[in-house]
Design an enzyme around this catalytic site. Structure first.
Site: not given
Lengths: 436, 436
Positions: A14, A33, A129, A132, A187, A201, A205
């Site tokens: 990530v 932004a 954010e 979940v 995977g 898991d 959440k």
């Protein structure tokens, strides 16, 4: 305008995705932004990896604690995971007056109350954010999109690994163990898949969503958690014959006497959109008193989908960081002093419907005995399959779907059914939700 | 904290819903927003109605212009609709420094550029979640949830009336005109359904989403709009035989040379989740380069679902109104000075696949002639049905699905096919999207 400086902790899947998307879409993100968002420092134990992913141009360090203490850093992105060092880093970052963006559902579900209290005290934001359902903006929907509503319940396919396994079991008629191996090879499941397949898991959440939906503290330790490891192919097939699909759902429902918070395999009518969410995809269904049902669907994991959520949080924090703290969106959707101490109900108090499969002697009166027990317990039968016994066998399967009842009532009835001499072994019991 | 005072213009269906939900969920909404949100004044021509809905306790007036000038009012909620007086009121409210919440898609699609520029100049917010897809927080998802992404395309079922009609046509095999009557009797279609069935309403909403997704001005006048009035049951049936559903989609796609913005009946693979959105429900599918596909589903109309979106905006504005304007979420997702003047492509330049149905003489060589024309135009055939001619008939139907091509190329090929002596009459042509 002056760039916002981001310190990235952890450059794994990530983290790498976040770095890449932020770079690739830099222009587009700045146009939204109003100012550049720049990762200026990356901390990772694996400096080699950090170097190869970032390609230089940013500061690299193996000391994450130096990053959360760095006065140049405005926002810390925590992508290390777990409860250990990640917790210390997040609390330190907050203590140093930094805003935090994290994808760490385990940390928030278990230590969220402490973390949000610390953030509140320091007047900083903790955005999550990505914790979940990956790239689906479900936190934003719950916290901001549905503020008009009393949320009544939510139910989500919030673990891609198990949804992939269940989809394959149904599609190919294969048993759990075999599909798990395939998922690992592809995977879709980790080498140690325990947290996914045991429902932990998903429970992390569901805990986070439950807190936000109902304005209650995180109560992960009260969640009921049942994974998919014991699910048999036969039940997937029977469910299908009755017009249902089996999904691992994270469910939270507001009741008069408390809140339900539970993760378990669940039969849902195949006509529901959420029943048709296949493979590793995620979806969350939310029922509000004004809006009715809304559903949010997308990829729940993976480098870039999760990065999408991390960066959305970075943009939000960038936009909001000059606002006075009491006018910011509250972390858990409700103002901190408005969180209510409503308890999570024990599983025995949960109200749900059931799928029951039992092996019985093929004798007259068996069905009468069973239905009598259910009737005595005020449990109505909604549908039933009674199989012809296979050639030369004296036993057969009965499958029943019941209407709603409280779980302890179902448990008592099931115990009485199992005690019948004509019923062989244990009754297989799955929960069923109509989601309407 | 001091309440936020809201002036409500129009107490029809959505106005009444907004009033009722705000009252019913007052406690919950205040717990979220941090301060009470109160409708203090209601303006409606029909004072009788206003009195009966509000039950007293608020100021009533038939002079909406007095409300937008009232110094006590912080936020004006415009629920009158249309381009006329609503536009004057919204601009006056902005001019008086008031924030505006509106559900008026027609007004924004046609006059949005002027309205947002005025709001920008005055430093006030114009919020419009309710303008697209009712209670689904799709504006928030596009504007805030997906900020990390370059949006590639979006496609939505954003008109409940037409989706109800198409669902019924397929379910019951009835022609358009008959189902329209049924929809009117059930209240799913208005007495004058033109805006819905001709695709104008969907085009308003697609225009708004397109502007937000790509950072471009509103260009409603450039949208291609084709409704469902000419859709024949036969095509719904053939599409189904080929594994497709027909939905009225609002589509916008970023291309190298511009943006596609179009509303038309569209074949989509029945396996897609969005193909299974039935009845009056809405859903929007958004493709981002990082997140992949996400889908948002819920009720797109009705008093309380729309009120849910109006009130979410009220909470947002309440939370954000003390923030400095340049740190607020920009109206159209991108900073005002970052909007790019990218043109909407004419329909002839659109890239899409096609469903073609043609009536042909049942003679040898017919298929060869047709496929030769398509091959010469570089149009590949993806699937085909050739029907046996009915007993005693010399003509039959050929149905073809093509791969993607630019519309002007398809038009030229279709003209050549129609010129063949063995082809009887016009070719029926529908567009097809794989949505992947």
């Amino acid at each position: 305008m002056k760039p916002i400086n981001v310190g990235l902790l952890g450059i794994g899947t990530v983290g790498g995705g976040t770095f890449n998307v932020l770079k690739r879409n830099e222009e587009e993100i700045t146009r939204r932004a109003g100012r550049p968002i720049r990762i200026t420092t990356v901390a990772d134990k694996n400096l080699e990896l950090a170097r190869s992913v970032t390609g230089g141009g940013v500061k690299l360090t193996d000391d994450a604690f130096a990053v959360v203490a760095d006065p140049e850093i405005d926002i810390v992105v925590e992508l290390i995971g777990g409860y250990g060092v990640a917790k210390d880093l997040v609390l330190k970052a907050i203590d140093n007056g930094k805003h935090v963006v994290t994808a760490n559902k385990a940390l928030l579900a278990v230590h969220g109350n402490e973390i949000f209290a610390a953030a509140q005290k320091k007047g900083v934001m903790v955005a999550f954010e990505a914790a979940v359902a990956g790239g689906i903006p479900i936190i934003k929907a719950l916290r901001e999109g549905l503020t008009a509503n009393r949320i009544q319940w939510l139910a989500g396919i919030i673990n891609g690994t198990t949804n992939f396994i269940l989809s394959e079991m149904r599609d190919k008629g294969l048993p759990f163990a075999e599909v798990l191996k395939e998922a690992q090879a592809l995977g879709y499941a980790e080498a140690d898949p325990t947290f996914d397949i045991e429902g932990v898991d998903a429970a992390h959440k569901a805990t986070i969503m439950s807190a936000m939906a109902f304005g209650i503290p995180m109560q992960f330790d009260k969640a009921y958690i049942e994974g998919i490891t014991k699910l048999e192919s036969a039940d997937i097939t029977y469910a299908e014959q009755l017009g249902y699909r089996i999904k691992l759902l994270g469910i939270s429902r507001k009741r008069d006497n408390g809140v339900e918070l539970r993760v378990h395999p669940t039969l849902i009518p195949e006509k529901r959109l959420i029943a048709n969410v296949e493979g590793a995809m995620n979806a969350v269904l939310v029922q509000g008193d004004a809006v009715g049902a809304t559903l949010y669907y997308g990829k729940g994991a993976g480098a870039e989908p999760t990065a999408s959520a991390v960066i959305a949080d970075l943009v939000d924090v960038t936009r909001l960081h000059t606002a006075d703290p009491e006018h910011r969106v509250p972390h858990l959707a409700f103002q901190p002093d408005q969180v209510q101490d409503i308890a999570v109900l024990p599983i025995e108090e949960v109200l749900t419907s059931y799928y029951l499969r039992m092996r019985v002697e093929d004798k007259p009166g068996v069905l009468a005995d069973i239905t009598r027990i259910l009737a005595d317990s005020d449990i109505s039968i909604d549908a039933m399959i009674q199989k012809e016994p296979a050639e030369g066998e004296a036993q057969t399967d009965i499958i029943m779907l019941t209407h709603q009842t409280v779980e302890k009532n179902a448990n008592a009835a099931i115990a009485r059914i199992e005690a019948l001499p004509v019923v062989c072994g244990k009754v297989t019991r799955l929960r069923l939700e109509n989601l309407q």
